[in-house]
Enzyme design. Structure first.
Site, PDB file in Angstrom:
ATOM      1  N   SER A  66       0.821  -1.295   0.073  1.00  0.00           N
ATOM      2  CA  SER A  66       0.078   0.012   0.000  1.00  0.00           C
ATOM      3  C   SER A  66       0.839   1.200  -0.013  1.00  0.00           C
ATOM      4  O   SER A  66       0.355   2.382  -0.284  1.00  0.00           O
ATOM      5  CB  SER A  66      -0.914  -0.008   1.280  1.00  0.00           C
ATOM      6  OG  SER A  66      -2.028  -1.005   1.081  1.00  0.00           O
ATOM      7  N   LYS A  69       0.584   3.289  -3.169  1.00  0.00           N
ATOM      8  CA  LYS A  69      -0.607   4.223  -3.389  1.00  0.00           C
ATOM      9  C   LYS A  69      -0.324   5.469  -3.536  1.00  0.00           C
ATOM     10  O   LYS A  69      -0.952   6.377  -4.119  1.00  0.00           O
ATOM     11  CB  LYS A  69      -1.787   3.890  -2.349  1.00  0.00           C
ATOM     12  CG  LYS A  69      -2.444   2.420  -2.315  1.00  0.00           C
ATOM     13  CD  LYS A  69      -3.182   1.943  -1.167  1.00  0.00           C
ATOM     14  CE  LYS A  69      -3.681   0.671  -1.143  1.00  0.00           C
ATOM     15  NZ  LYS A  69      -4.581   0.521   0.020  1.00  0.00           N
ATOM     16  N   TYR A 246      -4.046   3.279   7.428  1.00  0.00           N
ATOM     17  CA  TYR A 246      -5.412   2.736   7.684  1.00  0.00           C
ATOM     18  C   TYR A 246      -6.242   3.438   8.790  1.00  0.00           C
ATOM     19  O   TYR A 246      -6.447   4.619   8.995  1.00  0.00           O
ATOM     20  CB  TYR A 246      -5.137   1.181   7.924  1.00  0.00           C
ATOM     21  CG  TYR A 246      -4.129   0.803   6.660  1.00  0.00           C
ATOM     22  CD1 TYR A 246      -4.295   0.814   5.529  1.00  0.00           C
ATOM     23  CD2 TYR A 246      -3.041  -0.160   7.226  1.00  0.00           C
ATOM     24  CE1 TYR A 246      -3.668   0.132   4.626  1.00  0.00           C
ATOM     25  CE2 TYR A 246      -2.290  -0.842   6.633  1.00  0.00           C
ATOM     26  CZ  TYR A 246      -2.751  -0.598   4.911  1.00  0.00           C
ATOM     27  OH  TYR A 246      -1.676  -1.195   3.999  1.00  0.00           O
TER      28      TYR A 246
END
Length: 310
Positions: A66, A69, A246
């Site tokens: 991630s 990203k 997150y």
């Protein structure tokens, strides 16, 4: 910063944080990631003059997951502009797990709340321009090669294949985005691009260099070369603060106070504005998908070096 003293402090912080590696679990739902030693821990710091400090397992390769990203968002913003991107993906934290579908289904319009969750990153991958998956992937790779200074940066084929074979949830997210009109491109091609950029292989030292470019507002400080527009770098660092860890981003902002983005291979990218980039690798994760020892390590460094931006 006294380089010798800082090197000692970094090594001490890695040793102290390594006690926490046993409290997490590797990302077993991706078979290749399940093979990684959970007790690995390394960190690197990149300073504005290009100096790299490192300790522990800072040369052990791992995949961005991630963290990538951030890079795909940079490419999408540079190619399409803010208006186009944010018509299809929002700017708000979710409070839900990174692979959750619940808000995607319940809010209207049905667009992902931010680019740092899986649904948002898949939507962003769909905006990267090119005539093939390879061409679109190269746009992300070329940016990362500039930021890391490593022209040989490439994907880990084993991890890529492992993710592609076990991606039922991500396929569900992508098809929902397609049905909602958010995803305009071919679903399987877009997912292939997403899996590939998540599988780009780096070390903590290379992640630290990426962090330093963001910390310097998009400029490679030792050369003065601008590789990211200043406004795009600002947007990315803001997302790192609000959504980068997150659904633990708020807690991390209070406890550590550094713009950061984690990945489920155990990496963390951190950017301390105008001061340093930090790369961390610790594959044992907490229940929210963040490196247990990596978060502890960043908290120790933030306190020792007064890094918090708030």
């Amino acid at each position: 910063m006294n380089i010798g003293r800082a090197s000692i402090q970094l090594a001490q912080a890695v040793r102290a944080a390594s006690d926490f590696t046993g409290e997490g679990q590797v990302a077993g739902y991706i078979p290749e990631l399940a093979k990684v030693d959970p007790h690995l821990l390394g960190a690197a710091v990149c300073l504005p003059d290009g100096t790299i400090l490192s300790a522990g397992d800072a040369d052990v390769p791992f995949t961005l997951q991630s963290i990538s990203k951030i890079c795909s968002l940079i490419v999408a913003l540079c190619q399409n502009g803010q208006k186009h991107v944010f018509e299809r993906v929002g700017k708000e934290p979710t409070g839900d797990p990174f692979n959750s579908i619940i808000k995607l289904e319940t809010i209207k319009p049905h667009k992902p709340l931010n680019p740092m969750i899986n649904a948002g990153a898949i939507a962003v991958a769909g905006m990267i321009q090119g005539n093939s998956v390879e061409q679109r992937l190269n746009a992300v790779l070329d940016l990362l090669r500039q930021m890391t200074g490593n022209p040989g940066l490439s994907i880990n084929e084993a991890v890529y294949g492992s993710e592609k074979r076990t991606a039922a949830r991500n396929r569900a997210l992508a098809w929902f985005l397609k049905d909602s009109g958010v995803l305009k491109t071919d679903v399987e091609e877009t997912l292939d691009l997403y899996f590939r950029h998540c599988a780009i292989e780096v070390t903590a030292k290379e992640v630290a260099r990426v962090g330093m470019v963001l910390a310097a507002d998009g400029v490679i400080p030792q050369t003065g070369e601008r590789v990211i527009p200043q406004e795009v770098a600002r947007i990315c660092k803001t997302f790192m603060v609000t959504c980068g860890m997150y659904n633990a981003s708020g807690e991390f902002a209070i406890d550590v106070g550094i713009p950061a983005k984690s990945g489920v291979a155990g990496g963390i990218l951190a950017a301390v504005p105008q001061r340093m980039g930090i790369g961390v690798f610790g594959p044992a994760l907490d229940e929210k998908g963040n490196s247990v020892a990596g978060v502890k390590l960043l908290a120790l460094l933030a306190k020792e070096w007064n890094l918090g931006i708030f």
